[in-house]
Design an enzyme around this catalytic site. Structure first.
Site, PDB file in Angstrom:
ATOM      1  N   HIS A 143       1.691  -1.365  20.093  1.00  0.00           N
ATOM      2  CA  HIS A 143       1.736  -1.323  21.564  1.00  0.00           C
ATOM      3  C   HIS A 143       0.496  -1.942  22.205  1.00  0.00           C
ATOM      4  O   HIS A 143       0.186  -1.656  23.366  1.00  0.00           O
ATOM      5  CB  HIS A 143       1.886   0.118  22.078  1.00  0.00           C
ATOM      6  CG  HIS A 143       3.157   0.781  21.692  1.00  0.00           C
ATOM      7  ND1 HIS A 143       3.502   2.048  22.140  1.00  0.00           N
ATOM      8  CD2 HIS A 143       4.184   0.383  20.890  1.00  0.00           C
ATOM      9  CE1 HIS A 143       4.677   2.387  21.629  1.00  0.00           C
ATOM     10  NE2 HIS A 143       5.106   1.386  20.860  1.00  0.00           N
ATOM     11  N   LEU A 178       7.323  -6.062  15.345  1.00  0.00           N
ATOM     12  CA  LEU A 178       7.482  -6.085  16.790  1.00  0.00           C
ATOM     13  C   LEU A 178       8.135  -4.774  17.195  1.00  0.00           C
ATOM     14  O   LEU A 178       8.987  -4.256  16.473  1.00  0.00           O
ATOM     15  CB  LEU A 178       8.378  -7.256  17.242  1.00  0.00           C
ATOM     16  CG  LEU A 178       7.853  -8.683  17.051  1.00  0.00           C
ATOM     17  CD1 LEU A 178       8.916  -9.679  17.514  1.00  0.00           C
ATOM     18  CD2 LEU A 178       6.560  -8.900  17.826  1.00  0.00           C
ATOM     19  N   ASP A 179       7.762  -4.221  18.348  1.00  0.00           N
ATOM     20  CA  ASP A 179       8.393  -3.006  18.852  1.00  0.00           C
ATOM     21  C   ASP A 179       9.894  -3.203  19.004  1.00  0.00           C
ATOM     22  O   ASP A 179      10.369  -4.322  19.223  1.00  0.00           O
ATOM     23  CB  ASP A 179       7.834  -2.631  20.241  1.00  0.00           C
ATOM     24  CG  ASP A 179       6.363  -2.266  20.208  1.00  0.00           C
ATOM     25  OD1 ASP A 179       5.834  -2.044  19.108  1.00  0.00           O
ATOM     26  OD2 ASP A 179       5.762  -2.214  21.295  1.00  0.00           O
ATOM     27  N   VAL A 180      10.636  -2.108  18.937  1.00  0.00           N
ATOM     28  CA  VAL A 180      12.078  -2.146  19.189  1.00  0.00           C
ATOM     29  C   VAL A 180      12.353  -2.806  20.543  1.00  0.00           C
ATOM     30  O   VAL A 180      13.291  -3.593  20.696  1.00  0.00           O
ATOM     31  CB  VAL A 180      12.676  -0.722  19.167  1.00  0.00           C
ATOM     32  CG1 VAL A 180      14.124  -0.734  19.655  1.00  0.00           C
ATOM     33  CG2 VAL A 180      12.608  -0.138  17.760  1.00  0.00           C
ATOM     34  N   THR A 185      10.557  -4.990  22.149  1.00  0.00           N
ATOM     35  CA  THR A 185       9.945  -6.310  22.322  1.00  0.00           C
ATOM     36  C   THR A 185      10.746  -7.338  21.538  1.00  0.00           C
ATOM     37  O   THR A 185      11.081  -7.118  20.376  1.00  0.00           O
ATOM     38  CB  THR A 185       8.482  -6.314  21.834  1.00  0.00           C
ATOM     39  OG1 THR A 185       7.741  -5.351  22.580  1.00  0.00           O
ATOM     40  CG2 THR A 185       7.847  -7.680  22.014  1.00  0.00           C
TER      41      THR A 185
END
Length: 312
Positions: free
Chosen positions: A239, A142-144, A146
């Site tokens: 993303h 998961l993105d930082v 998110t």
């Protein structure tokens, strides 16, 4: 890997008499002027026992003492307890967590903040050793920026089974996203390849030569300025939701990187994209049962949604 700082003491040769300290250091130690100035500003450089400024001059024969800290390996896993990480489920095969915003999944160059693998190491979890050293046991990311639910493999067998499940798209990944405006149609599929942005390394974009990417969405709530969507990912590109929603001209609220309105972001009090990993469903690698794990909205997203709901 961590090693002790290097202590170096030299005497200034005649040929460097009158030079600035940073310039003399650059010549004698092979450092850049910027690095030399940084060491001086940290108080790690002394001439004849006294602290100096970078523009001070050195005399021939002066004793120059320099402490050069060891460079930390950017991929080193640092065990630490990370506030906000919640354990949803734990057994011998897997651990399922609720990841807060501001936490990376694993170390990477350029990231010095907290990580999921660092937290698990600090909390005493033994996870799979499969995968690159800095991301052992990691089968998804998961993105930082998110938040939400994610699974980490603890056993080698679980790593192999889950990695294969993600690769063959048999994992049900459900997100909620608050996007600007109202997508038309209210439910649909975005099938558009994603690749690195041609002008910005930190961004991605819909690119003709990008990787195959499919996002399914449906509108759960439509409000004056924004819509709450449920999103199912068929693929898992970096993303992906953010890029696809931006391509539809409905970026995630607060996602300034991908074209969100900063005025609306400020109005709802967001400093990141409104995007949350809500549910994760897959076949348990040991029991074979289908399991589903869920997360709830963190405070910042819940607040922003209430503000949008109250706008009439």
């Amino acid at each position: 890997m961590s090693v002790h700082a290097e202590q170096r003491t030299v005497f200034v040769p005649d040929g460097l008499a009158g030079e600035r300290v940073d310039a003399a250091m650059a010549r004698m130690f092979g450092l850049s002027r910027t690095k030399a100035a940084d060491l001086i500003s940290q108080g790690l450089v002394h001439v004849d026992g006294a602290s100096v400024g970078k523009s001070d001059r050195v005399d021939a024969g002066a004793m120059l003492d320099v402490t050069i800290p060891a460079e930390r390996d950017p991929l080193e896993v640092r065990p630490e307890i990370v506030e906000g990480i919640r354990i949803i489920h734990d057994d011998d095969a897997i651990v399922v967590i609720d990841k807060p915003v501001g936490v990376a999944v694993h170390p990477s160059p350029g990231w010095r903040g907290p990580t999921v693998v660092g937290h698990l190491a600090g909390a005493g979890f033994r996870i799979s050793t499969s995968g690159a050293k800095e991301r052992e046991g990691i089968v998804q990311r998961l993105d930082v920026g998110t938040s939400g639910v994610m699974v980490i493999a603890k056993s080698e067998h679980a790593y192999s089974v889950l990695k294969n499940a993600f690769r063959h798209r048999t994992v049900d990944k459900t997100y909620h996203a608050l996007v600007q405006g109202h997508p038309d149609p209210l439910a649909g599929t975005v099938d558009a390849p994603i690749g690195r942005h041609p002008h910005h390394d930190y961004k991605f974009a819909v690119m003709a030569d990008g990787r195959h990417s499919i996002t399914h969405y449906e509108t759960l709530e439509a409000h004056r300025f924004a819509s709450l969507l449920e999103v199912h990912l068929e693929t898992g590109r970096t993303h992906q939701i953010r890029v696809h929603m931006s391509a539809l001209k409905h970026p995630c609220v607060g996602d300034l990187t991908y074209g969100a309105d900063p005025t609306l972001a400020a109005r709802v009090g967001l400093e990141r994209q409104w995007l949350h990993a809500m549910r994760l469903g897959f076949e348990h690698p040991e029991t074979g049962d289908h399991v589903t794990y869920e997360s709830t909205y963190p405070d910042d997203l819940a607040h922003a949604l209430e503000v949008v709901r109250d706008e009439h």
